[in-house]
Design a protein around this motif. Structure first.
Motif, PDB file in Angstrom:
ATOM      1  N   CYS A 441      94.428 -50.904  27.726  1.00 46.64           N
ATOM      2  CA  CYS A 441      94.847 -50.534  26.379  1.00 46.64           C
ATOM      3  C   CYS A 441      93.931 -49.429  25.870  1.00 46.64           C
ATOM      4  CB  CYS A 441      94.783 -51.752  25.464  1.00 46.64           C
ATOM      5  SG  CYS A 441      94.994 -51.330  23.729  1.00 46.64           S
ATOM      6  N   CYS A 444      92.019 -50.924  22.453  1.00 46.74           N
ATOM      7  CA  CYS A 444      91.004 -51.992  22.439  1.00 46.74           C
ATOM      8  C   CYS A 444      90.394 -52.259  23.813  1.00 46.74           C
ATOM      9  CB  CYS A 444      91.595 -53.275  21.867  1.00 46.74           C
ATOM     10  SG  CYS A 444      92.629 -54.180  23.035  1.00 46.74           S
ATOM     11  N   TRP A 446      91.560 -53.627  26.365  1.00 47.06           N
ATOM     12  CA  TRP A 446      92.067 -54.813  27.067  1.00 47.06           C
ATOM     13  C   TRP A 446      92.624 -54.367  28.423  1.00 47.06           C
ATOM     14  CZ3 TRP A 446      97.218 -55.234  28.612  1.00 47.06           C
ATOM     15  CH2 TRP A 446      97.614 -56.497  29.124  1.00 47.06           C
ATOM     16  N   CYS A 481      99.981 -54.004  24.211  1.00 48.13           N
ATOM     17  CA  CYS A 481      98.745 -54.693  24.567  1.00 48.13           C
ATOM     18  C   CYS A 481      98.834 -56.155  24.127  1.00 48.13           C
ATOM     19  CB  CYS A 481      97.566 -54.014  23.884  1.00 48.13           C
ATOM     20  SG  CYS A 481      96.053 -54.974  23.992  1.00 48.13           S
ATOM     21  N   CYS A 484      95.972 -56.440  21.050  1.00 45.17           N
ATOM     22  CA  CYS A 484      96.065 -55.774  19.740  1.00 45.17           C
ATOM     23  C   CYS A 484      97.463 -55.208  19.485  1.00 45.17           C
ATOM     24  CB  CYS A 484      95.016 -54.675  19.620  1.00 45.17           C
ATOM     25  SG  CYS A 484      95.418 -53.198  20.593  1.00 45.17           S
ATOM     26  N   SER A 486      98.952 -52.771  20.525  1.00 46.12           N
ATOM     27  CA  SER A 486      99.114 -51.323  20.589  1.00 46.12           C
ATOM     28  C   SER A 486     100.072 -50.965  21.730  1.00 46.12           C
ATOM     29  CB  SER A 486      97.752 -50.676  20.848  1.00 46.12           C
ATOM     30  OG  SER A 486      97.937 -49.378  21.379  1.00 46.12           O
TER      31      SER A 486
END
Ligand code: ADP
Ligand code: ZN
Ligand code: ZN
Length: 735
Positions: A441, A444, A446, A481, A484, A486
């Motif tokens: 991501c 963040c 991830w 994601c 988050c 996104s």
């Protein structure tokens, strides 16, 4: 009254012991030969076991013992020498003997199938049928056709189709007692050929090759050889000529190859050379074919057996030589259940059968090299490529400071273009399949990880999937994601699929072909690709280590290694050795025939001693440096290792179990410091397929001490309550 006899039977159960049974009711003592299979009651089931011995005493009172149900074989399936070898291996690798024994048998034999090759139905005339005048069946033309055919000789049932005669006609003639059927075992195609041994002319050998063949053939007893020859130096030609001589003595030969080395091309080279039956144990065989091949080898019908690691346990009554090609390959070590190393078992087999064994490699394992340096193995070198081929030139491309185009440096792209313009072929090596190894991501950081293992999931763009290369888990590629939400998900890193796409864009006029485990799933996919390669047209091959082995690519003049850095910094002490072997093997694909080859290696760490040694010197210099390091650090081959691993769903459970085991082990240790124990510690890959893995590492400079401790420890753990609950295993000489 006759004495009671007790059968000692090995059963496929996870217990390090044999089981006593009484003699089956309707058998004679003569049938009780070690190596025959026995059907026995075991709890509520019936199991197929192997008879190991017969005794006049048992520790268990007679009224507690059950009779075995049935002896399944008239003759021992496993000759004594092989039975002893497997028992030795079970002992050495600390594996329950019954499980070891049964696991090396073909599946059908394990399931109790009779030890017979398939038979086919044949038809012949009866005496009455033979006496019949030719025109006797005039009124029934079909019957006449069949009769006339049989007057020329026996025929197989299968031929009826081409003859246009139905089963009904056979039955009619049989009712008239004119013809009869019989069963005949299928035999190997080449057993009835004329006496000429060679179907293809061998190459005249160069001096080094001649020397090697001469030394191997002069061995009158056990004699281990390391045949160290650069790729393309004619090792296979040596195997062929050694085997030729062995076959002339009416003996058999065994050839073991790595898992991905067992290609139709490899098998063909042996089949083409000899007018003798070759059986190959490859993954394409069904259980029936596997059993037939096994029986043919065990009856001396097959002259040559080619196979991957498990073929080492094939019975071969007149074995004259064992050859291990690419002896450094890690697929010779079984990584689950019965964790034997086929190369090491092969050495013991050759020793017991008093025959020569040849370990061939361009990049020998440090273990084998160590044995050669210490004169335990005789070293045979091939320093030149066979024929006219020259060794390739190797150059490093420093990519630490430059911007790459999807993983490719400009210099590399230019070099590929030049070769294609010269109508040559290019091979691009990348040891990572899939499209990208990481989905991350951008907001963040991830990353998509496997739920069951602690590894990242690989993006497989073509199938729109994320996949775990360790446990097989797969899921759809998410749009957002997970953490988050996104939508900005990036693909990080480069796999073979992505390189294939990049190369197709860069070189739209040339064929770009990918060879990895995903691309060759379709049955003929690999053959199709190899046919194009063989046609010689300019093309790019991109692939994983599958392209590093076995194949001969005469038109490849440039080998590009996209990323040499993956193996440089690993926690595995064998990492450097493996990387050195892989890079050398891949580089060896360049310039195998008339055209000279070059190798370009991209790295961010061009000054790293490993890469420097490999490019300015060679694998052997590197290997000797690594050996010196291992000696200082007290690692194999200078000390022996074993691992006791526990796999549990809860991490703490495995840890506590191993702490307990460690206490038992400490109590068994001799006063001397012969055996060291480390742990419990988490395994290199701590979580795999939902199980947490922890281990104890044993090391020693005195192998017998370690063997004794492990033997006693295994029995104690097996009997303990925790040992029955937790999944645990011992791995001797782990890799
Ligand atoms: P390796 O097994 O060491 O990679 P091979 O035995 O496959 O090498 O040999 C490489 C190539 O050289 C093959 O095409 C083989 O036919 C050829 N070759 C082997 N020995 C000779 C020889 N003495 N003379 C000419 N060509 C040879
Ligand atoms: Zn995020
Ligand atoms: Zn997984």
């Amino acid at each position: 009254m006759t004495k009671t006899l007790y059968l000692q039977v090995a059963l496929p159960v996870p217990l390090r012991r044999t089981f006593d049974y009484l003699q089956p009711h309707d058998t004679s003592t003569g049938q009780l030969k070690p190596g025959v299979r026995v059907n026995v009651p075991f709890g509520k089931q019936t199991l197929v076991g192997v008879l190991l011995g017969v005794s006049e005493t048992s520790d268990i009172p007679e009224n507690k013992l059950k009779p075995a149900r049935q002896i399944l074989d008239a003759r021992p399936l496993l000759p004594k020498s092989l039975l002893d070898l497997i028992r030795w291996a079970a002992d050495y690798y600390q594996h329950p003997v019954g499980d070891a024994l049964l696991s090396v048998l073909p599946t059908l034999l394990r399931d109790g199938e009779t030890a017979q090759t398939r038979s086919e139905t044949w038809w012949r005339l009866t005496t009455f049928g033979k006496g019949l005048p030719e025109d006797a069946l005039k009124r029934s033309p079909k019957q006449a056709v069949l009769l006339q055919r049989l007057q020329q000789g026996d025929m197989q049932q299968q031929e009826s189709k081409s003859l246009g005669v139905s089963g009904a006609i056979f039955r009619e003639l049989r009712t008239k007692k004119l013809i009869e059927s019989y069963e005949k075992e299928i035999s190997l195609e080449k057993n009835n050929l004329p006496n000429l041994l060679l179907a293809e002319k061998p190459h005249p050998l160069n001096e080094e090759q001649q020397h090697a063949v001469g030394e191997i053939l002069s061995a009158k007893n056990f004699a281990p050889f390391l045949l160290q020859g650069v790729t393309g130096s004619g090792k296979t030609e040596i195997y062929l000529q050694v085997i030729e001589n062995i076959l002339k003595q009416n003996k058999q030969a065994m050839v073991l190859v790595p898992e991905i080395g067992l290609t139709p091309q490899t098998i063909d080279r042996f089949r083409k050379r000899f007018n003798k039956p070759v059986v190959a144990f490859h993954s394409g065989l069904n259980n029936r074919e596997r059993l037939d091949a096994w029986l043919q080898a065990s009856r001396n019908d097959a002259a040559i057996v080619i196979g991957t690691r498990s073929a080492i346990f094939t019975p071969m009554p007149s074995l004259g030589v064992i050859i291990i090609d690419e002896e450094h390959d890690s697929s010779f070590k079984q990584q689950d259940n019965f964790r034997y190393h086929a190369r090491d078992v092969a050495i013991v087999r050759a020793q017991r059968e008093k025959i020569p064994i040849v370990l061939g490699s361009a990049t020998p394992s440090l273990e084998t090299l160590h044995n050669a340096i210490n004169d335990r193995y005789q070293l045979l070198r091939l320093t030149q490529r066979a024929g006219n081929a020259k060794a390739p030139r190797v150059t490093l491309i420093d990519i630490s400071q430059q911007k790459l185009h999807q993983g490719f440096a400009d210099d590399l792209v230019d070099a590929i273009r030049v070769e294609l313009q010269k109508q040559n072929q290019v091979l691009v090596f990348l040891n990572r399949r899939g499209y990208a190894p990481v989905l991350i991501c951008a907001d963040c950081s991830w990353t998509a990880n496997c739920q069951h293992c602690n590894v990242r999931l690989t993006v497989h763009k073509r199938d729109k999937q994320l996949r775990c290369h360790h446990c097989g888990f797969s899921s759809a590629i998410p749009r957002h994601c997970t953490q988050c939400h996104s939508p900005r998900l990036d693909l990080l890193g480069i796999g073979t699929q992505r390189s294939e796409d990049t190369l197709s864009e860069l070189f739209p006029d040339n064929k770009v072909m990918r060879i990895d485990r995903d691309s060759i799933q379709r049955k003929d996919a690999l053959t199709d690709i190899l046919n194009i390669v063989e046609s010689g047209e300019p093309a790019i091959l991109v692939g994983t280590q599958m392209i590093a082995k076995g194949h001969h690519f005469p038109n490849v003049t440039l080998v590009a290694i996209l990323d040499a850095d993956g193996g440089i910094f690993t926690a595995d002490f064998r990492g450097a050795e493996k990387l050195g072997q892989l890079l050398t093997q891949v580089a060896g694909r360049a310039g195998r025939a008339e055209k000279p080859g070059r190798v370009l290696i991209q790295s961010r760490y061009c000054d790293h001693p490993l890469l420097q040694t490999l490019t300015t010197q060679n694998y052997e210099v590197l290997a000797r440096q690594l050996l010196a390091e291992r000696k200082t650090l007290g690692l194999p081959p200078y000390r022996s290792q074993a691992v006791l691993r526990a796999e549990t769903l809860q991490p703490e459970e495995g840890f506590a179990f191993l702490q307990n085991v460690r206490q038992m082990a400490d109590a068994l240790l001799p006063k001397s410091d012969a055996v060291h124990i480390i742990g419990p510690i988490p395994s290199l890959m701590e979580k795999r397929a939902s199980f947490f893995r922890n281990e104890l590492i044993f090391s020693t400079h005195h192998r017998p001490s370690l063997q004794r401790v492990l033997h006693e420890l295994a029995l104690k753990v097996e009997e303990s309550a925790a040992g029955k609950k937790v999944r645990w295993a011992i791995d001797v000489d782990p890799i």
